[in-house]
Design an enzyme around this catalytic site. Sequence first.
Site, PDB file in Angstrom:
ATOM      1  N   LEU A  37       0.818  -1.224   0.000  1.00 11.93           N
ATOM      2  CA  LEU A  37       0.000   0.000   0.000  1.00 11.93           C
ATOM      3  C   LEU A  37       0.852   1.274   0.000  1.00 11.93           C
ATOM      4  O   LEU A  37       0.384   2.335   0.373  1.00 11.93           O
ATOM      5  CB  LEU A  37      -1.013  -0.001   1.166  1.00 11.93           C
ATOM      6  CG  LEU A  37      -2.014  -1.163   1.155  1.00 11.93           C
ATOM      7  CD1 LEU A  37      -2.986  -1.061   2.348  1.00 11.93           C
ATOM      8  CD2 LEU A  37      -2.822  -1.199  -0.146  1.00 11.93           C
ATOM      9  N   GLY A  40      -0.428   1.957  -3.716  1.00  9.87           N
ATOM     10  CA  GLY A  40      -1.755   1.473  -4.097  1.00  9.87           C
ATOM     11  C   GLY A  40      -2.783   1.769  -3.022  1.00  9.87           C
ATOM     12  O   GLY A  40      -2.457   2.288  -1.945  1.00  9.87           O
ATOM     13  N   PHE A  76       3.487  -6.671 -10.308  1.00  7.75           N
ATOM     14  CA  PHE A  76       3.323  -5.272 -10.727  1.00  7.75           C
ATOM     15  C   PHE A  76       4.017  -4.282  -9.788  1.00  7.75           C
ATOM     16  O   PHE A  76       3.997  -3.084 -10.068  1.00  7.75           O
ATOM     17  CB  PHE A  76       1.831  -4.890 -10.742  1.00  7.75           C
ATOM     18  CG  PHE A  76       1.019  -5.630 -11.759  1.00  7.75           C
ATOM     19  CD1 PHE A  76       0.973  -5.189 -13.063  1.00  7.75           C
ATOM     20  CD2 PHE A  76       0.320  -6.764 -11.409  1.00  7.75           C
ATOM     21  CE1 PHE A  76       0.221  -5.867 -14.021  1.00  7.75           C
ATOM     22  CE2 PHE A  76      -0.432  -7.451 -12.355  1.00  7.75           C
ATOM     23  CZ  PHE A  76      -0.484  -7.005 -13.656  1.00  7.75           C
ATOM     24  N   ALA A  77       4.522  -4.782  -8.654  1.00  8.51           N
ATOM     25  CA  ALA A  77       4.979  -3.846  -7.614  1.00  8.51           C
ATOM     26  C   ALA A  77       6.337  -3.247  -7.983  1.00  8.51           C
ATOM     27  O   ALA A  77       7.364  -3.904  -7.852  1.00  8.51           O
ATOM     28  CB  ALA A  77       5.082  -4.579  -6.277  1.00  8.51           C
ATOM     29  N   ASN A  95      14.185  -1.753  -4.716  1.00  6.19           N
ATOM     30  CA  ASN A  95      12.786  -2.202  -4.826  1.00  6.19           C
ATOM     31  C   ASN A  95      12.553  -3.046  -6.081  1.00  6.19           C
ATOM     32  O   ASN A  95      11.993  -4.141  -6.012  1.00  6.19           O
ATOM     33  CB  ASN A  95      11.854  -0.993  -4.846  1.00  6.19           C
ATOM     34  CG  ASN A  95      10.399  -1.418  -4.787  1.00  6.19           C
ATOM     35  OD1 ASN A  95       9.880  -1.763  -3.727  1.00  6.19           O
ATOM     36  ND2 ASN A  95       9.733  -1.453  -5.922  1.00  6.19           N
ATOM     37  N   TYR A 144      15.409   3.534 -13.936  1.00  6.34           N
ATOM     38  CA  TYR A 144      14.113   2.848 -13.974  1.00  6.34           C
ATOM     39  C   TYR A 144      14.126   1.778 -15.076  1.00  6.34           C
ATOM     40  O   TYR A 144      13.850   0.600 -14.834  1.00  6.34           O
ATOM     41  CB  TYR A 144      12.988   3.866 -14.207  1.00  6.34           C
ATOM     42  CG  TYR A 144      11.678   3.212 -14.570  1.00  6.34           C
ATOM     43  CD1 TYR A 144      11.023   2.381 -13.666  1.00  6.34           C
ATOM     44  CD2 TYR A 144      11.113   3.386 -15.839  1.00  6.34           C
ATOM     45  CE1 TYR A 144       9.828   1.755 -14.008  1.00  6.34           C
ATOM     46  CE2 TYR A 144       9.922   2.764 -16.182  1.00  6.34           C
ATOM     47  CZ  TYR A 144       9.289   1.948 -15.268  1.00  6.34           C
ATOM     48  OH  TYR A 144       8.123   1.322 -15.613  1.00  6.34           O
ATOM     49  N   ARG A 224       3.394   9.205 -28.504  1.00  4.22           N
ATOM     50  CA  ARG A 224       3.375   8.012 -27.642  1.00  4.22           C
ATOM     51  C   ARG A 224       2.270   7.070 -28.091  1.00  4.22           C
ATOM     52  O   ARG A 224       1.331   7.476 -28.778  1.00  4.22           O
ATOM     53  CB  ARG A 224       3.111   8.409 -26.167  1.00  4.22           C
ATOM     54  CG  ARG A 224       4.230   9.217 -25.525  1.00  4.22           C
ATOM     55  CD  ARG A 224       5.463   8.360 -25.292  1.00  4.22           C
ATOM     56  NE  ARG A 224       6.556   9.132 -24.699  1.00  4.22           N
ATOM     57  CZ  ARG A 224       7.461   9.831 -25.390  1.00  4.22           C
ATOM     58  NH1 ARG A 224       7.399   9.881 -26.712  1.00  4.22           N
ATOM     59  NH2 ARG A 224       8.425  10.481 -24.772  1.00  4.22           N
ATOM     60  N   ASP A 288      12.954  12.356 -22.580  1.00  2.00           N
ATOM     61  CA  ASP A 288      11.776  12.014 -23.384  1.00  2.00           C
ATOM     62  C   ASP A 288      12.165  11.830 -24.852  1.00  2.00           C
ATOM     63  O   ASP A 288      12.461  12.811 -25.535  1.00  2.00           O
ATOM     64  CB  ASP A 288      10.743  13.157 -23.316  1.00  2.00           C
ATOM     65  CG  ASP A 288       9.698  12.953 -22.241  1.00  2.00           C
ATOM     66  OD1 ASP A 288       9.533  11.804 -21.776  1.00  2.00           O
ATOM     67  OD2 ASP A 288       9.040  13.943 -21.875  1.00  2.00           O
TER      68      ASP A 288
HETATM   69  N1  UDP Z   1       3.759  15.215 -20.994  1.00  2.00           N
HETATM   70  C1  UDP Z   1       3.566  16.586 -21.024  1.00  2.00           C
HETATM   71  N2  UDP Z   1       3.143  17.206 -19.862  1.00  2.00           N
HETATM   72  C2  UDP Z   1       2.913  16.525 -18.704  1.00  2.00           C
HETATM   73  C3  UDP Z   1       3.096  15.115 -18.691  1.00  2.00           C
HETATM   74  C4  UDP Z   1       3.521  14.494 -19.858  1.00  2.00           C
HETATM   75  O1  UDP Z   1       3.767  17.240 -22.033  1.00  2.00           O
HETATM   76  O2  UDP Z   1       2.561  17.142 -17.704  1.00  2.00           O
HETATM   77  C5  UDP Z   1       4.220  14.526 -22.208  1.00  2.00           C
HETATM   78  C6  UDP Z   1       5.539  13.804 -22.036  1.00  2.00           C
HETATM   79  O3  UDP Z   1       6.606  14.661 -22.339  1.00  2.00           O
HETATM   80  C7  UDP Z   1       5.400  12.654 -23.028  1.00  2.00           C
HETATM   81  C8  UDP Z   1       3.908  12.372 -23.055  1.00  2.00           C
HETATM   82  O4  UDP Z   1       3.279  13.527 -22.516  1.00  2.00           O
HETATM   83  O5  UDP Z   1       5.780  13.066 -24.306  1.00  2.00           O
HETATM   84  C9  UDP Z   1       3.516  11.185 -22.211  1.00  2.00           C
HETATM   85  O6  UDP Z   1       4.112  11.324 -20.943  1.00  2.00           O
HETATM   86  P1  UDP Z   1       3.679  10.443 -19.706  1.00  2.00           P
HETATM   87  O7  UDP Z   1       4.426  10.968 -18.504  1.00  2.00           O
HETATM   88  O8  UDP Z   1       2.211  10.367 -19.635  1.00  2.00           O
HETATM   89  O9  UDP Z   1       4.191   8.989 -20.073  1.00  2.00           O
HETATM   90  P2  UDP Z   1       5.659   8.460 -20.503  1.00  2.00           P
HETATM   91  O10 UDP Z   1       5.668   8.513 -22.001  1.00  2.00           O
HETATM   92  O11 UDP Z   1       6.667   9.336 -19.871  1.00  2.00           O
HETATM   93  O12 UDP Z   1       5.664   7.074 -19.991  1.00  2.00           O
END
Ligand code: UDP
Length: 329
Positions: A37, A40, A76-77, A95, A144, A224, A288
């Site tokens: 928790l 979650g 999933f944790a 973790n 990560y 994405r 990103d």
């Molecule tokens: N993004 C954004 N503003 C936010 C959160 C995300 O512009 O506040 C963009 C981020 O740069 C990426 C896309 O949205 O291109 C998806 O991001 P998210 O964090 O949802 O998932 P990720 O792709 O990082 O797993």
Amino acid sequence: MNSKKNILVIGGCGYIGSHMVKCLLTAGHEVVVLDDLSAGFADSLLGGKLIVGDCGDRELLNQIFSQHKFDGVLHFASYIQVGESVTNPAKYYQNNVAKTLTLLETMKDHNLKTLIFSSTAAVFGEPDYSPIDEQHPRVPINPYGMSKNMVEAMLQDFDHAYDFRSVALRYFNAAGADAEARIGERHQPETHLIPLALQAVLGKRPALKVFGRDYETPDGTCIRDYIHIDDLSTAHLLALEYLWNGGETAAFNLGNGAGFSVQEVLDAVEKVAGKPVPIENTERRAGDPARLVADSSLAKKTLAWQPQYPDLSTIVQHAWQWEQKRPTC
Ligand code: UDP
């Protein structure tokens, strides 16, 4: 349909885990959830039995595996924040890797050798090509992604040495919510685009920051691959059935195969919510990539998986229904 099985869902109170529990219960299986928790919520469970505890606690795991005879484990944790993993890698390796090793060892000791593991598109790092298939080199660019990649390597070695069968599922962008809005995305802190945009529309937070409009994409924002949480859950159930039917250890990329830009997501949010999303254009977010889109043909072929909700509008609609009625946390 397969006969009733006993399944352990580790991290079953989280966003993906709770939808997985729903999917297993709907399929008629018995579910035990182990969750500490820390991220979650117990009230995200639509059924099953909850054990509150740490998935790296060997004594607890021994006790659970002695008391229950499971047909499979879904894990999933894990911690999921890329930025935090860069500033506090110890937390992620402890973790996501060390605890998972304890889990795998304990499962092996109890002759429980069927696991579905939550992996991520972050194992690929900066993509060389798109869409990304399973052959794409895995060169994570943050702790990560590295932590997930290390577990994937452990799973291969456990397979060779101990006949331990697993499927690693590499999620692209999990999104959406239960169609009846009973459960949905509930991260704390929330960092994901769709819930943040919806919360900005509802005035629950200030303007949504658009992280960069100068990417090499048609509209300059990142692309994405958003996949509905229920479709993701179905893929896990099919992966379990694949292992029960003698399938070999494998890893699959899970996405819709269709990329949407941040701007296209914001357009979809505005359409569903009927109101503009307040935005603020800001710098790029570190780490990103411009485009992350899955080639999921291997999962579709091997698992006979077919996403039921491929439309971005449905994904956003379900997230919107959830966002309007969700608990404050
Ligand atoms: N993004 C954004 N503003 C936010 C959160 C995300 O512009 O506040 C963009 C981020 O740069 C990426 C896309 O949205 O291109 C998806 O991001 P998210 O964090 O949802 O998932 P990720 O792709 O990082 O797993």
